[in-house]
Write an enzyme that holds these catalytic residues in place. Sequence first.
Site, short mmCIF file in Angstrom:
data_model
loop_
_atom_site.label_atom_id
_atom_site.label_comp_id
_atom_site.label_asym_id
_atom_site.label_seq_id
_atom_site.Cartn_x
_atom_site.Cartn_y
_atom_site.Cartn_z
N HIS A 1 23.37 6.37 24.48
CA HIS A 1 22.29 7.37 24.42
C HIS A 1 20.98 6.63 24.20
CE1 HIS A 1 19.68 10.55 23.43
NE2 HIS A 1 19.71 10.34 22.12
N CYS B 1 21.69 15.67 21.68
CA CYS B 1 21.69 14.43 22.48
C CYS B 1 23.09 14.05 22.94
CB CYS B 1 21.07 13.28 21.69
SG CYS B 1 19.39 13.62 21.19
N ASN C 1 13.44 9.30 24.76
CA ASN C 1 14.67 10.04 24.43
C ASN C 1 14.62 11.41 25.11
OD1 ASN C 1 16.77 11.43 23.29
ND2 ASN C 1 16.31 10.80 21.17
O1 UT7 Z 1 18.59 11.30 19.43
C1 UT7 Z 1 18.33 11.04 18.08
C2 UT7 Z 1 16.87 10.98 17.90
N1 UT7 Z 1 16.36 10.33 16.74
C3 UT7 Z 1 16.39 9.01 16.54
O2 UT7 Z 1 16.96 8.23 17.25
C4 UT7 Z 1 15.63 8.54 15.35
C5 UT7 Z 1 16.25 7.36 14.65
N2 UT7 Z 1 15.27 6.73 13.79
C6 UT7 Z 1 14.36 5.88 14.30
O3 UT7 Z 1 14.39 5.56 15.46
C7 UT7 Z 1 13.35 5.29 13.34
O4 UT7 Z 1 13.65 5.73 12.04
C8 UT7 Z 1 11.89 5.69 13.71
C9 UT7 Z 1 11.49 4.98 15.00
C10 UT7 Z 1 11.78 7.18 13.89
C11 UT7 Z 1 10.96 5.24 12.61
O5 UT7 Z 1 11.10 3.86 12.35
P1 UT7 Z 1 11.25 3.36 10.85
O6 UT7 Z 1 11.28 1.89 10.90
O7 UT7 Z 1 12.46 4.04 10.27
O8 UT7 Z 1 9.91 3.85 10.21
P2 UT7 Z 1 9.65 4.79 8.95
O9 UT7 Z 1 10.05 6.20 9.26
O10 UT7 Z 1 10.28 4.14 7.77
O11 UT7 Z 1 8.08 4.73 8.85
C12 UT7 Z 1 7.42 3.52 8.64
C13 UT7 Z 1 5.92 3.74 8.71
C14 UT7 Z 1 5.42 4.93 7.90
O12 UT7 Z 1 4.21 4.53 7.30
P3 UT7 Z 1 4.16 4.13 5.74
O13 UT7 Z 1 4.61 5.36 5.02
O14 UT7 Z 1 5.11 2.99 5.61
O15 UT7 Z 1 2.73 3.77 5.53
C15 UT7 Z 1 5.09 5.97 8.94
O16 UT7 Z 1 4.09 6.86 8.55
O17 UT7 Z 1 5.52 3.98 10.05
C16 UT7 Z 1 4.63 5.13 10.08
N3 UT7 Z 1 4.73 5.78 11.38
C17 UT7 Z 1 3.95 5.48 12.43
N4 UT7 Z 1 2.96 4.59 12.59
C18 UT7 Z 1 2.35 4.49 13.78
C19 UT7 Z 1 5.59 6.76 11.74
N5 UT7 Z 1 5.37 7.09 13.04
C20 UT7 Z 1 4.36 6.30 13.47
C21 UT7 Z 1 3.69 6.16 14.72
N6 UT7 Z 1 2.70 5.26 14.82
N7 UT7 Z 1 4.02 6.91 15.81
#
Ligand code: UT7
Length: 312
Positions: free
Chosen positions: A239, A113, A269
């Site tokens: 980004h 990225c 992204n």
């Molecule tokens: O260019 C670099 C690219 N990468 C990034 O920028 C990623 C940076 N990280 C993020 O943007 C965030 O960490 C995410 C958006 C990926 C995730 O957000 P989060 O607040 O960190 O969520 P999490 O990974 O802690 O997951 C929370 C919950 C989980 O459920 P449980 O275990 O709490 O029951 C996931 O299974 O959200 C669930 N989850 C979803 N639910 C609905 C994960 N993906 C999804 C989804 N829809 N698409």
Amino acid sequence: MGSRLIGYGSYLPEHIMTNQDFERVMDTSDEWITTRTGIKQRHFARDDETVADMATIAAQRALDNAGLTIQDIGLIMVATTTPELDFPSVAVQVAGRLGAKNNVPAFDLRGACTGYIYALHCARGFFTAGMHRRIMIIGAEKMTRFIDMSDRSTAVLFGDGAGALIFEHSSSSYSGIIDTVVMSDGGAFDCLHGTPDHKISMNGPETYRRAVQCMPAAARYIMQHAGITSENIDWIIPHQANLRIIHSCAAHLDFPMDKILITVDRHANTSGASGVLALAYAFDNGIIKAGQLVLYPAFGSGLTWGAALIRV
Ligand code: UT7
């Protein structure tokens, strides 16, 4: 010895995949995607549409915008992490398809990225050394090649597209690519990487944590190095990975959100294409005007991160 921006172009695939479309194919919701990421839709390339196809269209549009042909370009660099072929480079394919007869040097670089910032960094060096009169920088990605529809935590985050910028050598060092910084930390490989079977492995929270440190740090470095403050900057184009990350960076830099360009809602992204596509969108919609000072911080897999200061 500096540069000036003389042309831009972009390409987004026709097919738009909305959050509601994702709701129909996996266990997710518009509400989750919007609140966690700010993304509402993304463009998905056709199966038969390649990174080279998208890059070529963006490049031709940039040439048209600058009133040039490929014979006028001295170097082509393509920032991409998702080429269909290991060789030759996308850059060479673009040159060939545009009918280059000038033996133009062309190569790809992989900075994930942060790829377009790495390309701007190289271009700055080439201009400073007086090596090329005109350089085309393309950011092009087909992230859908890596999207695993059984992994909802990454599938909803990415989109496809390509953007191109043409810079020309200038005697002014206060226009075009004014300053750049790029960095990496291979020790953070586990945060985010591609797998041999073309999937995305990501520790979301850790990537998020690093992003909100790296992007403001790179932005601050550039401001300090260039001897400017946030008041001198007209726009920040971060980004476009996640709206929450962008909000957090703005708060770290004490920079008002109305001067931060947001396209993550419509493009998601697009990795190495993100910043170039965002700038093209801003020009197309009259948001950013010629002569304004733009700060470009980015981060990505590697980890890699960096920033560029550009007078557009
Ligand atoms: O260019 C670099 C690219 N990468 C990034 O920028 C990623 C940076 N990280 C993020 O943007 C965030 O960490 C995410 C958006 C990926 C995730 O957000 P989060 O607040 O960190 O969520 P999490 O990974 O802690 O997951 C929370 C919950 C989980 O459920 P449980 O275990 O709490 O029951 C996931 O299974 O959200 C669930 N989850 C979803 N639910 C609905 C994960 N993906 C999804 C989804 N829809 N698409």
